[in-house]
Enzyme design. Structure first.
Site, short mmCIF file in Angstrom:
data_model
loop_
_atom_site.label_atom_id
_atom_site.label_comp_id
_atom_site.label_asym_id
_atom_site.label_seq_id
_atom_site.Cartn_x
_atom_site.Cartn_y
_atom_site.Cartn_z
N THR A 1 0.81 -1.20 0.00
CA THR A 1 0.00 0.00 0.00
C THR A 1 0.85 1.26 0.00
OG1 THR A 1 -1.66 -1.21 1.24
CG2 THR A 1 -1.86 1.18 1.21
N CYS A 2 1.93 1.26 0.74
CA CYS A 2 2.63 2.51 1.00
C CYS A 2 3.93 2.68 0.23
CB CYS A 2 2.93 2.63 2.49
SG CYS A 2 1.46 2.57 3.52
N PHE A 3 4.51 1.59 -0.29
CA PHE A 3 5.84 1.69 -0.85
C PHE A 3 5.87 1.66 -2.37
CE2 PHE A 3 7.70 0.37 3.31
CZ PHE A 3 8.56 1.45 3.43
#
Length: 1073
Positions: free
Chosen positions: A1040-1042
């Protein structure tokens, strides 16, 4: 005591007898069937006036006026009331007697309401009486034999009576009646009454020989009536068959009422009066700002009417000085913002003087008059004639171009010659004169690079294909040489079609190139000088319009539009500036600046006016593009040197960037924006190394309470902490920590709560929070797939306060339905008043109807054909600004807490949208691959990686590529009506090299619930494509974040294609495993 009672009783008896005697004579009312001798009537009227009481004797006085006017039609000296003055015994007393009667007419006029039909009949009666007894032209008795000799003496008598009325306040009476009749949404005065009033207003001037004192009072009391000249002109066509009230002689009856101003040269006389600094100060101080503006409107309208004669004689310096000084005086009362001491003015903006209700209703008509100052015909007389240059092309000078968006290009189908002409700096039309008879001249018109604009002129793309269809372009060069402008073929260098054309062409081209260079060198020696009469004249004329821009703040857009869309005005102004010396006379202006440090000299107004007009072109192009791509860029600008000077803090470079950011490519400005962010991070200690420390902020967010948890923990953070790294700890739906690589990752998931406005207690705090989150996204260079309304972004940039901003232009981005309704009102052919609209609107607030007034007292102001444009703009302004000003202010406050407003000045509204949402361009796979990082044993030449790029390039269509980007690269959350958009399908604005963190692909062996990151064994197996277990049942997933794609080590390309396509098209993204 008894004697006093007896005296009062006898007085009442005497008064009653006089009234009875008066009523006995004046019994017929409208028509006198058997007129009494004038002397007998005179004696009775004298007694009546001694006991006259205004309220009691109103009807009796009306009968008297009807009698007096009626007797003038008699040619009998015994019947005509004029005959009394011919009696030596009563001559002097008759004069005082008539002065008394006429002034009583004025007293009654002060109390009458022109909008009332009953009162209007009485108004006409009193006006008729005043007109009849202040001039001898309607006295029938003077037309008899031997009476003509008395006319000069009687004319002097009328002048004496007029002088008496003037000293009593005659102009105040006329002014009051004109304002009550004209300063209304529905005009109360008709053609007869208005023409009578204008006749009475002019007569004191004529009788006194237009003395300065009389002209001053006329200008102050009559010419300052709102839109007087406009109403007189509108009623003029109906005056041909008007009553004798219209004018004094039979010949004048056929003259339109507006000719009263023209015949007596009121414009010239008024300007001559106001041309004195002392007189203009007296007039302005008497009128103050509101009515001084009305005076300006009437003077401008008179100038417009007399544009072909009087204006050409007085436009400089008299007209220019007077209008400039009046506008400057008004500007002293114009303020930039609202306060307890200011009032809203529909023309001047926030104004330090209150405006009465009647004047507010008259403002739409005053606007119509002010628009004439920048109308085409007036601008041509005032400005164009002073900066006129000979046309460089006699062939094209006869062509009329009506669209402001047309770009003319002289295209010669023989491209080598055209290229040569550019290289030698010879205008293409001069090549025509050199005998290139085989080449066809084509006028190529393009609008927004679209074929529709060319079709309008019978042209297509390329122009050579349709040259024969255009009536202008079907001439060969030989035809042009033979005919030439005005039949002078010698000027084109000889006849065409000879066998030696080619040889002559070469020599002529070289000769003209040398001549062109020589002429340029010679021209440099004869530049115009600042301070010369010619330059001073142009400077003062430009200063007039620049003063109008500074004073008429609510009409700036209209003024600039009027100036920009005039043929050759800006072109010739630019050429005039260029004639001042190299670089538009830069050295001369710098020398002047050393003396005039505040730039108040008129010479600077030329530059400012030209710059404002060009800014208008740029602004219109930003909202609705009509120029080719990169049209405004300065091609010779060296960006490296420019940014180097900017870093050194050179003021000139900073001014360029502040005033003209459009001359720099958009990509360079985005890089400058990112550089500003990086510099600030360094100053605040938010560099990458600093953020690895424990100073970063950690918050915990439950997946089923993302909005609540995010708002509660982030809203209270100070701006500096929000600009740093924020790490998030996710709790899944089961209440367990989310394991794996997403744990405590870089926080890039943000929430935009949908505005529910006042229905929530903390709605303004929510808007501020949303502004902060969007600011954080822009600050970090994260693209948000959110198409903001253009009006909203304009407010974020602060453009709604600029002169060139139009609420109506932005309205479709917010409320298309309201825009269509207002457009219908604008183009309505009938009477808008039939729609029963007022300057107010009703809003349903939780079942309660609340009325909002667009102007003070707006619910009582009807919308009509005269003020409908004002209504449309006020409604659009209310909908986009007033109605949501608190929410917008809260959002902007949050956004600017993160983003420096000075950084935003680099971008226009569409460019800010691109900064937020990225470029709407196809996915560049090469750029993405070039900036992709690999983990878990994958590398760019790995078999699975090569399969991935090959599938994306050859097997996926554009929509599937967009979906891949959308689910592979996660972006900000955006909430709208309880829906969440969790990714963005657009690439970063400057390409994937600026994606943070970089897009990565990692080889995985297990499911996400078992994934603990890379191990030595997994990396080795991935690098050498050693399969631990068959991954054919697993789908690709994403972090999700990287910006991380987790890709199993598939053994077949077809398996990867199928799994990837399924994951992309399954709405849930890469979340299935």
């Amino acid at each position: 005591m008894a004697s006093l009672v007896l005296t009062d009783s006898s007085q009442l008896t005497s008064d009653s007898q006089h009234l009875d005697e008066y009523d006995a004579i004046f019994t017929e009312g409208e028509i006198i069937t058997e007129p009494k001798p004038s002397l007998q009537a005179y004696q009775v009227v004298c007694k009546f006036l001694l006991i006259w009481k205004k309220s009691r004797d109103k009807d009796r006085f009306e009968k008297l006026c009807r009698y007096l006017v009626g007797t003038l039609e008699s040619d009998s000296i015994k019947v005509s009331y004029i005959g009394v003055t011919l009696n030596k015994e009563h001559a002097l007393t008759w004069i005082s007697h008539m002065k008394d009667i006429l002034w009583k007419c004025c007293e009654y006029l002060n109390d009458l309401r022109p909008e009332s039909a009953a009162d209007m009949r009485v108004v006409l009666l009193y006006l008729h009486t005043l007109v009849a007894f202040t001039s001898t032209n309607t006295w029938t008795v003077l037309k008899t034999k031997n009476m003509e000799l008395l006319k000069p003496g009687l004319n002097q008598l009328c002048a004496n009576i007029m002088g008496y009325l003037f000293t009593k306040g005659f102009y105040l009476t006329l002014k009051s009646l004109l304002q009550r009749g004209l300063s209304r949404s529905k005009i109360a005065l008709k053609h007869v009454s208005l023409s009578a009033l204008m006749t009475l207003a002019i007569r004191p001037l004529v009788s006194a020989g237009f003395t300065e004192k009389l002209m001053t009072m006329f200008v102050i009391h009559i010419l300052s009536v709102p839109a007087l000249v406009l109403h007189v002109q509108n009623l003029a066509p109906e005056l041909a068959n008007a009553l004798v009230v219209l004018s004094s002689t039979a010949e004048d009856r056929e003259i339109e009422c507006i000719q009263v101003f023209v015949n007596h040269n009121i414009l010239t006389k008024s300007l001559e009066l106001l041309n004195s600094e002392q007189n203009i100060r007296i007039v302005f101080n008497t009128l103050e700002g509101n009515y001084a503006l009305c005076l300006v409107g009437n003077l401008v309208h008179l100038a417009y009417i007399q544009k072909d004669d009087s204006l050409k004689e007085v436009f400089f310096p008299t007209f220019t000085f007077v209008i400039s000084r009046m506008l400057e005086s008004c500007q002293n009362y114009v303020v930039s913002k609202q306060s307890n001491l200011t009032y809203w003015h529909p023309v001047l903006g926030w104004f330090a003087q209150n405006m009465d209700y009647g004047l507010h209703e008259a403002m739409p008509s005053v606007k119509v008059q002010l628009y004439m100052l920048w109308s085409g015909c007036v601008v041509n007389v005032i400005l164009a004639s002073s900066i006129q240059f000979p046309s460089p092309n006699p062939i094209l000078s006869s062509i009329q171009f009506t669209s402001p968006y047309l770009y003319l290009e002289l295209v010669i189908s023989s491209s080598p010659h055209y290229t040569l002409s550019r290289a030698l700096s010879i205008p293409p039309q001069e090549l025509v004169a050199d005998g290139l008879q085989t080449t066809t001249v084509v006028v190529y018109a393009v609008t927004s690079a679209s074929e529709e604009g060319c079709e309008e002129w019978g042209l297509g793309i390329p122009p050579s294909h349709k040259a024969s269809h255009c009536p202008v372009v079907g001439h060969t060069l030989s035809e042009l040489v033979e005919t030439g402008p005005e039949g002078v073929s010698e000027s084109y260098g000889g006849a065409a079609g000879t066998s030696s054309t080619s040889a002559a062409t070469s020599s002529n081209l070289l000769r003209r190139a040398l001549d062109h260079r020589t002429n340029k060198a010679n021209a440099a020696k004869h530049h115009r000088k600042l301070g010369s009469p010619e330059c001073t004249k142009v400077a003062l004329l430009c200063s007039l319009y620049q003063t109008a821009l500074g004073t008429l703040t609510q009409l700036r857009l209209d003024i600039l539009t009027g100036l920009c869309y005039q043929d050759n005005i800006l072109c010739n102004l630019w050429r005039f500036l260029c004639s001042l010396g190299p670089h538009c006379g830069l050295k001369a202006f710098l020398d002047l600046l050393a003396v005039n440090t505040k730039c108040s000299a008129p010479e600077f107004q030329m530059l400012i006016l030209f710059s404002d007009c060009m800014t208008h072109y740029v602004t219109r192009d930003c909202r609705r593009s009509y120029t080719p791509d990169n049209h405004w860029l300065v091609k010779d600008l060296r960006m490296a040197a420019f940014f180097n000077d900017l870093e050194k803090g050179k003021k000139t470079t900073q001014v360029f960037l502040q005033k003209m950011p459009h001359i720099i490519p958009h990509e360079e400005r985005v890089q400058l924006f990112r550089r500003n962010v990086g510099n600030e991070k360094m100053v605040l200690g938010l560099t990458e190394s600093a953020c690895i420390s424990l100073q970063s902020t950690l918050i915990t967010v439950h997946r089923n309470r993302i909005v609540e948890d995010g708002y509660r923990q982030l809203a209270l953070l100070p701006p500096q902490a929000l600009k740093g790294v924020i790490r998030v700890h996710f709790i899944n739906e089961q209440g367990l920590d989310e394991a794996g690589i997403d744990q405590d990752g870089v926080f890039k998931e943000r929430l935009y709560p949908s505005p529910t406005s006042y229905m929530q207690d903390n709605h303004l705090q929510l808007f501020e929070f949303v502004g902060r989150m969007l600011g954080k996204a822009v600050y970090e260079g994260i693209v948000v797939d959110v198409p903001f309304a253009s009006f909203f972004l304009s407010q974020v940039l602060g453009q709604q306060h600029q002169a060139l901003y139009s609420s109506m232009d932005e309205l479709p981005s917010l409320d298309p339905e309201l825009y269509r309704s207002l457009t219908f009102i604008k183009h309505h052919q009938g009477d808008v008043q039939d729609l029963d609209l007022t300057f107010s609107l009703d809003e349903d607030c939780m079942g309660r109807i609340v009325t909002h007034e667009l102007v003070p007292g707006g619910r009582a102001v009807p919308v009509n054909n005269e003020n409908k444009i004002n209504y449309i703009h006020l409604m659009a302004h209310f909908r986009m600004h007033t109605q949501i000003k608190d929410q917008t202010a809260a959002f902007i406050k949050g956004f600017r807490a993160i983003i420096n407003p000075e950084w935003l000045s680099l971008f226009s509204t569409p460019e800010l949208q691109r900064l937020v949402s990225g470029d709407n361009i196809p996915l560049d796979l090469r750029d993405l691959r070039r900036h992709t990082q690999y983990y878990g044993g994958f590398h760019d030449s790995h078999r699975v990686v090569c399969w991935l790029w090959d599938i994306l390039d050859k097997d996926f269509n554009d929509e599937e590529k967009r979906l891949f980007l959308k689910v592979a690269i996660k972006r900000l959350f955006f909430m709208h009506d309880s829906d969440f958009v969790t990714s963005c399908s657009k690439p970063p604005l400057l390409g994937f090299a600026h994606l943070e963190p970089p897009f990565s692909i990692r080889c995985v062996e297990v499911g996400d619930d078992e994934d603990t990151g890379d191990t030595i064994g997994s990396v080795i197996r991935g690098f050498f494509t050693i399969r631990k277990k068959d991954p054919q049942n697993r789908l690709p997933t994403s972090s999700t974040c990287f910006n991380l794609l987790k890709l199993p080590n598939y053994q077949k390309k077809s398996t990867l294609r199928d799994k990837l396509r399924y994951a992309v098209s399954s709405n849930t993204g890469f979340e299935l495993s």
